[in-house]
Structures are given as structure tokens and as C-alpha cells.
Design a protein around this motif. Structure first.
Motif, PDB file in Angstrom:
ATOM      1  N   ILE A 198     146.172  45.939  26.004  1.00  0.00           N
ATOM      2  CA  ILE A 198     145.437  44.682  26.492  1.00  0.00           C
ATOM      3  C   ILE A 198     144.914  44.387  28.121  1.00  0.00           C
ATOM      4  O   ILE A 198     143.863  43.560  28.693  1.00  0.00           O
ATOM      5  N   ARG A 199     144.889  45.604  29.027  1.00  0.00           N
ATOM      6  CA  ARG A 199     144.522  46.202  30.444  1.00  0.00           C
ATOM      7  C   ARG A 199     143.668  46.139  29.861  1.00  0.00           C
ATOM      8  O   ARG A 199     142.187  45.747  30.814  1.00  0.00           O
ATOM      9  N   LEU A 200     143.199  46.795  28.966  1.00  0.00           N
ATOM     10  CA  LEU A 200     141.440  47.418  29.138  1.00  0.00           C
ATOM     11  C   LEU A 200     140.478  46.145  28.265  1.00  0.00           C
ATOM     12  O   LEU A 200     139.838  46.410  29.369  1.00  0.00           O
ATOM     13  N   GLN A 201     141.052  45.579  27.481  1.00  0.00           N
ATOM     14  CA  GLN A 201     140.183  45.014  27.002  1.00  0.00           C
ATOM     15  C   GLN A 201     140.033  43.388  28.430  1.00  0.00           C
ATOM     16  O   GLN A 201     138.666  43.544  28.271  1.00  0.00           O
ATOM     17  N   SER A 202     140.586  44.020  28.786  1.00  0.00           N
ATOM     18  CA  SER A 202     140.611  42.472  30.353  1.00  0.00           C
ATOM     19  C   SER A 202     139.429  43.275  31.134  1.00  0.00           C
ATOM     20  O   SER A 202     138.840  42.172  31.820  1.00  0.00           O
ATOM     21  N   VAL A 203     139.243  44.086  31.663  1.00  0.00           N
ATOM     22  CA  VAL A 203     138.377  44.619  32.359  1.00  0.00           C
ATOM     23  C   VAL A 203     137.295  44.719  32.037  1.00  0.00           C
ATOM     24  O   VAL A 203     136.066  44.740  32.310  1.00  0.00           O
ATOM     25  N   ILE A 204     136.680  45.153  30.676  1.00  0.00           N
ATOM     26  CA  ILE A 204     135.645  45.682  29.827  1.00  0.00           C
ATOM     27  C   ILE A 204     135.521  44.415  29.958  1.00  0.00           C
ATOM     28  O   ILE A 204     133.954  44.074  30.438  1.00  0.00           O
ATOM     29  N   SER A 205     135.970  43.678  29.152  1.00  0.00           N
ATOM     30  CA  SER A 205     135.512  41.897  29.237  1.00  0.00           C
ATOM     31  C   SER A 205     135.369  40.998  30.849  1.00  0.00           C
ATOM     32  O   SER A 205     133.905  40.415  30.951  1.00  0.00           O
ATOM     33  N   LEU A 206     135.765  41.572  32.317  1.00  0.00           N
ATOM     34  CA  LEU A 206     135.435  41.569  33.340  1.00  0.00           C
ATOM     35  C   LEU A 206     134.060  41.896  33.292  1.00  0.00           C
ATOM     36  O   LEU A 206     133.375  41.290  33.973  1.00  0.00           O
ATOM     37  N   ALA A 207     133.616  43.337  33.142  1.00  0.00           N
ATOM     38  CA  ALA A 207     132.818  44.230  33.848  1.00  0.00           C
ATOM     39  C   ALA A 207     131.412  43.474  33.118  1.00  0.00           C
ATOM     40  O   ALA A 207     130.683  43.028  33.104  1.00  0.00           O
ATOM     41  N   MET A 208     132.100  42.371  31.675  1.00  0.00           N
ATOM     42  CA  MET A 208     130.634  42.313  30.476  1.00  0.00           C
ATOM     43  C   MET A 208     130.715  40.184  31.387  1.00  0.00           C
ATOM     44  O   MET A 208     129.863  40.050  30.144  1.00  0.00           O
ATOM     45  N   GLU A 209     131.237  40.083  32.180  1.00  0.00           N
ATOM     46  CA  GLU A 209     130.942  39.109  32.196  1.00  0.00           C
ATOM     47  C   GLU A 209     131.509  37.667  32.040  1.00  0.00           C
ATOM     48  O   GLU A 209     131.461  36.477  31.891  1.00  0.00           O
ATOM     49  N   ASP A 210     132.241  38.303  30.907  1.00  0.00           N
ATOM     50  CA  ASP A 210     133.344  37.508  29.834  1.00  0.00           C
ATOM     51  C   ASP A 210     134.616  37.215  31.333  1.00  0.00           C
ATOM     52  O   ASP A 210     135.249  37.764  30.983  1.00  0.00           O
ATOM     53  N   LYS A 211     134.671  35.604  31.528  1.00  0.00           N
ATOM     54  CA  LYS A 211     135.577  35.856  32.771  1.00  0.00           C
ATOM     55  C   LYS A 211     136.652  35.062  31.731  1.00  0.00           C
ATOM     56  O   LYS A 211     137.550  33.752  32.253  1.00  0.00           O
ATOM     57  N   GLU A 212     136.510  34.919  30.814  1.00  0.00           N
ATOM     58  CA  GLU A 212     138.248  34.129  29.946  1.00  0.00           C
ATOM     59  C   GLU A 212     138.951  35.197  29.013  1.00  0.00           C
ATOM     60  O   GLU A 212     138.120  35.841  28.404  1.00  0.00           O
ATOM     61  N   SER A 213     140.912  34.963  29.114  1.00  0.00           N
ATOM     62  CA  SER A 213     141.380  36.076  28.508  1.00  0.00           C
ATOM     63  C   SER A 213     142.653  34.809  27.938  1.00  0.00           C
ATOM     64  O   SER A 213     143.138  34.746  28.762  1.00  0.00           O
ATOM     65  N   GLN A 214     142.587  34.716  26.708  1.00  0.00           N
ATOM     66  CA  GLN A 214     143.909  34.518  26.034  1.00  0.00           C
ATOM     67  C   GLN A 214     143.908  32.975  26.782  1.00  0.00           C
ATOM     68  O   GLN A 214     145.442  32.264  27.244  1.00  0.00           O
ATOM     69  N   GLY A 215     142.777  32.594  27.046  1.00  0.00           N
ATOM     70  CA  GLY A 215     143.472  30.765  27.734  1.00  0.00           C
ATOM     71  C   GLY A 215     143.127  31.023  28.719  1.00  0.00           C
ATOM     72  O   GLY A 215     143.566  29.715  29.398  1.00  0.00           O
ATOM     73  N   VAL A 216     143.096  31.852  29.635  1.00  0.00           N
ATOM     74  CA  VAL A 216     142.841  31.761  31.288  1.00  0.00           C
ATOM     75  C   VAL A 216     141.766  32.198  31.874  1.00  0.00           C
ATOM     76  O   VAL A 216     141.278  33.347  31.442  1.00  0.00           O
ATOM     77  N   TYR A 217     140.891  31.431  32.971  1.00  0.00           N
ATOM     78  CA  TYR A 217     139.851  31.619  33.440  1.00  0.00           C
ATOM     79  C   TYR A 217     140.512  32.682  33.890  1.00  0.00           C
ATOM     80  O   TYR A 217     141.489  32.901  35.444  1.00  0.00           O
ATOM     81  N   PHE A 218     139.508  33.133  34.806  1.00  0.00           N
ATOM     82  CA  PHE A 218     139.255  34.199  35.930  1.00  0.00           C
ATOM     83  C   PHE A 218     138.401  33.755  36.783  1.00  0.00           C
ATOM     84  O   PHE A 218     136.864  33.890  36.354  1.00  0.00           O
ATOM     85  N   ALA A 219     138.932  32.987  37.830  1.00  0.00           N
ATOM     86  CA  ALA A 219     137.589  32.649  38.368  1.00  0.00           C
ATOM     87  C   ALA A 219     137.661  32.368  39.794  1.00  0.00           C
ATOM     88  O   ALA A 219     137.766  33.923  39.864  1.00  0.00           O
ATOM     89  N   LYS A 220     137.085  32.312  40.508  1.00  0.00           N
ATOM     90  CA  LYS A 220     136.943  32.313  41.763  1.00  0.00           C
ATOM     91  C   LYS A 220     137.573  32.363  42.913  1.00  0.00           C
ATOM     92  O   LYS A 220     139.082  32.098  42.410  1.00  0.00           O
TER      93      LYS A 220
END
Lengths: 390, 317
Positions: free
Chosen positions: A83-105
Motif C-alpha cells: 500500500i505504501r509503495l503504491q501510494s508513493v508511486i502514485s504521488l510521484a505520478m501526480e495522482d493525488k488520491e488514494s482510497q478516497g483520501v486526497y493528498f492536498a496542499k
């Protein structure tokens, strides 16, 4: 001659590739089969699906396969790591959403508001209105908007969610018998001043936000706040529900503050389920546990009764969710007796409670996300609310 | 000269980048720590405040809460005693049975000094013969006064069995906390009121309401234990005594089999007390059919003449 060695090398690598792939599949399956099933996830703070029972009927209906899928995904070897791996990779790809939670400013994690079932919400509102009318007790519904409504300027671009303002209006139109206290205004004012309204890593509002809403709630309940409160730090390494749910690495821990009144009025808290008493509405041990937010009320007990030394105060009945827990300290000293009910865990008959005690006020205190998805409140109010229709 | 094969480069490139990503994530999890505001002094202050809140003296808090009663009584349920004269008492309102109380955690056994009177003790033998012959030497007003002062820091809690001690004039209203017709599980308010007086001794005397309220003796014993633990929470230093549940008269027991089960309930109570180290005062020897009132449940005043002497001695007062 050269071509033959080339082909042999090609074949060698083809075999290597193929074997590596097969080996990965094989090892993956074996490891997953061999590692024991976990019951609880500490990071996600929830129970993990166990191996479902196989039966013909469940197999045919499709529920077995669905549950097995959820089981396989929950019991994946090194799940937290992936899960951590997936979220780090998706952050790197500017995908700011995971499991219904946004990675906001600004290091904020913000939960999305889920689609609302209008029939269910109508039913809840009808029961609240019915309850207020049947009992004739002055009732107030306090709704706290969530970060997705108040801090929408922090959201990443193209963030999709239900509109909280729309649903507040929708509820205001359909609620009768009870007064609506919408806390959007004071909270937006607070956010504009740059104060922290919500936790960065948790879905709850901060104690500061709760304190700043005291005047609005007091007005709705019909009293004038008697005391002033000052903040005390009790935890500075809080990593909350949203960090756990999304798997996103957090930039900054949250701090939890308790607000102490200028004059202390003693009170006794009785937990009517475990039959224990305490002289504090806080649970000190919770601060070193998995969810420090449960320092407020020790979690969500089904039914608490608080009796205070304020003899002139009235009697208050509260139906609430966890947002109320950090607001309670501002109400406790203003009343003689408060009964606090969490409808999700309350299985008693509310009629009996109303029969035993005379209440001066009824308070429904919810955050908008939970309220619009709630199915328990209507059930709890059923017996009394239906009388209004007769 | 062997050229480096394209495949091997691909392979090592892929493996390398995969390992790099995994390495970065593992490294991050291990070494990267989020920021946090560290203010140890402020944190200590906050925690101290919480601790102080939790460690307040429950008995004192309880007293402050009960304080001087405000003019309005918010409770609808009748906590005030009915005004019927004691002699006109008809059989008790047996309330509908409620859902069973949940069991709570066992308390550590305490050892309040129960004066176990030896069987051949002359005073005990005298009381026994008085009871058996139903000709009891009643206490003079002076003697009653003496008992009242010996029991001045003792609180009697119960139902109409306790009320009788008040009505017959053995104890005054400041020391008796009762609720007519209530079962042990419903005596929470009476306990709180008793605790507000900060007694050093608490004695329970309840009757037959529990046989209907609790379907099983075990549930009755559990509920009793909970109430005792409430007393212990409010008054950590008080000594606690429990009296037997006395049976109905034989005549009544014949027509009311539910009430006739009382000895089973008493046995459950006795066992619970010995298990948990709670002082149990056995008053079952005091039952004589001639001492019952017309309703077959309550006892006449002379019963209490012996009762008060016996329990006072058992409590070592």
C-alpha cells in the motif's frame, strides 16, 4: 557460426525471463498461502477479512467469490508495504488520491464525501423531525462540515467529490421541528484567518475549531457560555485515520489540544454499558494507544450519563458521532445532567429513557459526511418518532 | 569479441530500477520521520491536567454533585416514599422483570471485620430463644438512642425491609436510604445519596422484589456485586455488609411460588459474598412465622429489636 551463439544466448535469456516470471508467480502464491492470516491491521485500524465459509448457496449467489476476493486482498503478504509503495508511486505520478483520501496542499489529507442516498437521508431527517415533535422538547441539529467543504482551496486539481454546501441546503429545506445549526460559516471564517480547523492526518476537526464554534452552538441551544477555556497540549505525535486509510506518508504529525475551563466544576461520568464511573471525560491511556483522538470520551461508548455539580443547569440529551467528543468539554459545565448516546452502538429503548427523565433540550451533533451516510439514528429514534405521525 | 547482449542490459536495467524503488521506500519508512512540534514542558502540563482530573476523590465529587438539592426535581420516577402508614402495607409492587444486568469485573477481596459470633455466645443464645419463642424483650427508648449513636456513621441501604427500620424508629432518616418496591439493581440513586453522607460503614438489607426482577439467582448475585462495587468506588474506605434475603411466610410461600424461591437467591448471594470476600451477615435464623406481618413479607417491630442488636454486633460497632 556467430548466428548460432547469438540464438543460444537469445534462448538463454528467454529461458531466464520465463523462469524468473514463473518463479515470481510461484513464490508469490506459496508465500501467500503459507503466511498465517492476520486478524487486525494496526496501520489501517480495522479488522481484516477472514477466510469465508464455502457453501453451495453462497457460491451461487456470488457472495462467496466477492468475499474471497476481499479476503485475498486483505491477507496479501506484506500488504502494508505494498500500500505504501503504491501510494508513493502514485504521488510521484501526480495522482493525488488514494482510497478516497486526497493528498492536498500544505500536508493535509482530505477525505472525499461519498455519494448520498437521498431516500436514506430523508428517512433520517423525518425521524429527527418526528422525534422533536413527538417529545415536544426543544431540539437542535448541529452539523459540522468536513475539510472537503471548508478547505476546498487546498484540494488538488480535478478533485471530485459531493458538494457539502449543496447538501447542507438540502437538509435545511427538509428539516422541521428541530432547529438546524450549520457550522460552515464560523469554520470558514476560522480557515480564512489561517487557523487549523481540521487535523492534517485525521478526519476530525481540531479542539480549537470546536471552541470557536461554541458561541454558535450555545446560541442555538439557548444559553450564553459561562466560562472561557485555554488550550493544553496533550499529544504531539498524532497520526490519524486518514494517514492510515490512504497509506500516504505524512509530512507533519498532528498535535491534540485539550481545553480547560477557567473554573472547574466537578462531574461524575457513568458508562451505562460497562457500569463504570469516572470523574473525567477524558481517557488518559488513549494518548499512548493506536488512536489518540479517543482521549476524548475514551472512544464511542453507547450511552454515557454525566452528572455535574452545576445544580442550576438543565438536562440535555445528545445523539452524536465522534465529532461531538471534543466539543463536549465546552458543554459539560453548563448542564446539571447530560445523557450522551451513540446510535450506532445503542440497543436500548429510548422510550424508557424519556420516561425516566425529563429533558430540557435535545441535541443532535454530527459531521456532514457521517450524517448523510447514517442509518443508525433513524433506527434508534423509531419508537418515539413514529408517534408523531399517529 | 562478444558484444554485450541487449537482453542482458534490459534485464539488469529492469531489476535495478525495481530494486531502487523498493530500496527508496524501505529507506524512507526507516529513516524519514514526520515533523512534529516538540514542547515537552507544555506536553507535561497537559498530561498533568488530565491525570489530576482522573484522580479526583470520587466520594467528594459525589457529595458536591448532590449538594443542596435544587427546588425542582427533574426525575419523573417516584423517589419519594409513599405516605401510606406502615401498618397498612399491602404486598409490594413486584415490578416487571428487566433485561439482565451485565456482569462486571471481579473486585479484589476485602476483609472488613465481620464479628463472627460463636454459636455458644450467651447473647446470641438469648436472642435465639427470644426469636424462637416470639417473646422479645423490646428495647427502651434510651437503648434505641444508644444504638442510633453507635450507628451514627453507618448507612442502611435497601428497600422496604430497610424502610421498616426507619418506620419503627430504630434509625433516623439521615441514615436510611431506601426505595420501596425496588430491586437491588435499581438502588443506584439510594447508594449515591448514602455515599454523600460519607459513612464509614454501609449495610444492605433488601427483600423479595429481586425474586421477580431477576429470573435467575445468578443474575441477582451479579447485580448485587455491581452495586457493591459502586459503593466501593464512591467510598473506597468504607466497610460493607450484606444481610440475607429472608423468605416469605410459609402461608404466602404456598400461594406465591415465585417468592418462595427466595432461599435460592439467598444462597447465590451468600456464595458470591464468600467468593468475593464480602461480609455477609446471616439473619436467616431470625425467621419465625409468628413475627411476620399480615402480608407475609415484612416483619413486626420486635423482629427489628433483635435485628438491630445482632447486626450492630456483627459489624463490630
Amino acid at each position: 557460426m556467430k548466428m548460432r551463439t547469438q540464438k543460444r544466448k537469445d534462448r538463454k535469456y528467454m529461458i531466464l525471463w520465463g523462469l524468473s516470471f514463473l518463479l515470481l508467480l510461484f513464490c508469490g502464491s506459496v508465500i501467500n498461502l503459507l503466511t498465517p492470516d492476520r486478524a487486525l491491521s494496526e496501520t489501517e485500524k480495522r479488522t481484516l477479512t477472514a477466510l469465508p465459509e464455502l457453501s453451495i448457496s453462497r457460491f451461487i449467489s456470488g457472495s462467496y467469490s466477492a468475499e474471497f476476493e476481499s479476503y485475498a486482498s486483505d491477507q496479501l503478504f506484506a500488504r502494508d508495504f505494498f500500500i505504501r509503495l503504491q501510494s508513493v508511486i502514485s504521488l510521484a505520478m501526480e495522482d493525488k488520491e488514494s482510497q478516497g483520501v486526497y493528498f492536498a496542499k500544505n500536508g493535509y489529507l482530505i477525505e472525499r464525501m461519498d455519494p448520498v442516498d437521498e431516500d436514506n437521508l430523508t428517512r433520517t431527517l423525518e425521524h429527527v423531525s418526528g422525534f422533536a415533535k413527538a417529545t415536544g422538547i426543544p431540539s437542535t441539529l448541529v452539523l459540522v462540515p468536513n475539510a472537503i467543504g471548508v478547505c476546498s482551496d487546498l484540494l488538488p486539481a480535478f478533485a471530485v467529490s459531493e458538494n457539502q454546501a449543496h447538501w447542507m441546503d438540502w437538509i435545511a429545506e427538509r428539516l422541521s421541528g428541530a432547529a438546524l445549526c450549520d457550522l460552515t460559516e464560523p469554520l470558514m471564517a476560522l480557515a480564512e484567518k489561517g487557523e487549523q480547523v481540521y487535523y492534517r492526518t485525521d478526519h476530525h476537526w481540531t479542539s480549537l475549531a470546536a471552541y470557536r464554534c461554541l458561541p454558535a452552538v450555545a446560541k442555538a441551544l439557548g444559553f450564553s457560555p459561562t466560562y472561557t477555556y485555554s488550550p493544553l497540549l496533550v499529544n504531539n505525535s498524532f497520526s490519524g485515520s486518514l494517514a492510515a486509510k490512504s497509506g500516504y506518508p505524512i509530512r507533519e504529525y498532528d498535535s491534540i489540544y485539550i481545553y480547560a475551563p477557567d473554573t472547574e466544576i466537578p462531574y461524575m461520568v457513568t458508562d451505562n454499558t460497562s457500569h463504570t464511573k469516572s470523574t473525567s471525560i477524558y481517557q488518559l491511556d488513549a494518548l499512548s494507544g493506536t488512536d489518540p483522538y479517543t482521549v476524548f470520551l475514551g472512544g464511542n461508548p453507547a450511552h454515557l450519563t454525566i452528572q455535574t455539580a452545576n445544580r442550576e443547569g438543565g438536562r440535555l440529551l445528545v445523539f452524536k458521532d465522534s465529532y461531538f467528543n471534543c466539543f463536549l468539554p465546552f458543554l459539560v459545565q453548563e448542564y446539571a445532567e447530560i445523557d450522551i448516546i451513540d446510535p450506532r452502538y445503542y440497543y436500548e429503548d429510548i422510550q424508557m429513557l424519556l420516561y425516566e427523565k425529563e429533558y430540557d433540550s435535545v441535541l443532535f451533533f454530527y459531521n456532514l459526511n457521517t450524517f448523510t451516510q447514517d442509518t443508525s439514528l433513524a433506527l434508534t429514534l423509531e419508537g418515539v418518532a413514529e408517534e408523531a405521525e399517529n | 569479441m562478444r558484444k554485450r547482449n541487449g537482453h542482458s542490459r534490459e534485464f539488469s536495467l529492469l531489476m535495478g530500477s525495481l530494486l531502487l524503488i523498493i530500496g527508496v521506500v524501505i529507506g524512507w519508512s526507516l529513516f524519514f520521520r514526520p515533523l512534529s512540534t516538540t514542547d515537552p514542558a507544555a506536553l507535561a502540563e497537559g498530561l498533568a491536567y488530565l491525570e489530576q482530573l482522573e484522580n479526583q476523590n470520587a466520594g467528594e465529587v459525589n457529595q458536591l454533585i448532590l449538594g443542596t438539592p435544587s427546588g425542582e426535581d427533574h426525575t419523573k420516577s417516584s423517589s419519594q416514599p409513599e405516605e401510606t402508614p406502615w401498618e397498612d402495607l399491602s404486598s409490594e409492587d413486584i415490578p416487571m422483570s428487566d433485561s439482565p444486568e451485565e456482569s462486571s469485573e471481579p473486585s479484589s477481596p476485602e476483609s472488613p471485620s465481620l464479628e463472627l459470633i460463636p454459636a455458644d455466645d450467651p447473647q446470641l443464645l438469648s436472642w435465639k430463644s427470644q426469636i424462637d419463642s416470639a417473646s422479645i424483650t423490646t428495647l427502651t427508648e434510651e437503648e434505641r438512642g444508644a444504638y442510633r449513636s453507635r450507628l451514627s456513621s453507618c448507612a442502611l441501604i435497601g428497600d422496604s425491609m430497610a424502610q421498616a427500620a426507619l418506620e419503627y424508629g430504630f434509625l433516623d432518616s439521615a441514615h436510611v436510604f431506601y426505595r420501596r418496591g425496588y430491586a437491588i439493581g435499581q438502588l443506584g440513586d439510594a447508594i449515591r445519596e448514602a455515599a454523600a453522607m460519607l459513612p464509614s460503614t454501609v449495610i444492605f438489607f433488601t427483600g423479595l422484589n429481586d425474586t421477580d426482577y431477576y429470573a435467575e439467582p445468578a443474575l441477582y448475585a451479579e447485580a448485587y456485586l455491581e452495586k457493591i462495587q459502586e459503593v466501593k468506588f464512591l467510598l473506597p474506605d468504607a466497610r460493607i455488609f450484606v444481610c440475607s434475603m429472608l423468605p416469605p411466610s410459609d402461608a404466602l410461600g404456598a400461594t406465591r411460588p415465585d417468592l418462595a424461591r427466595a432461599p435460592l437467591y439467598d444462597e447465590a448471594l451468600r456464595n458470591m459474598c464468600s467468593e468475593k470476600g464480602i461480609s455477609y451477615i446471616d439473619t436467616s435464623w431470625m425467621v419465625n412465622q409468628a413475627l411476620y406481618m399480615g402480608d407475609g413479607i415484612h416483619f413486626v417491630s420486635s423482629f427489628y429489636d433483635v435485628w438491630i442488636q445482632y447486626v450492630t454486633r456483627c459489624m463490630g460497632l
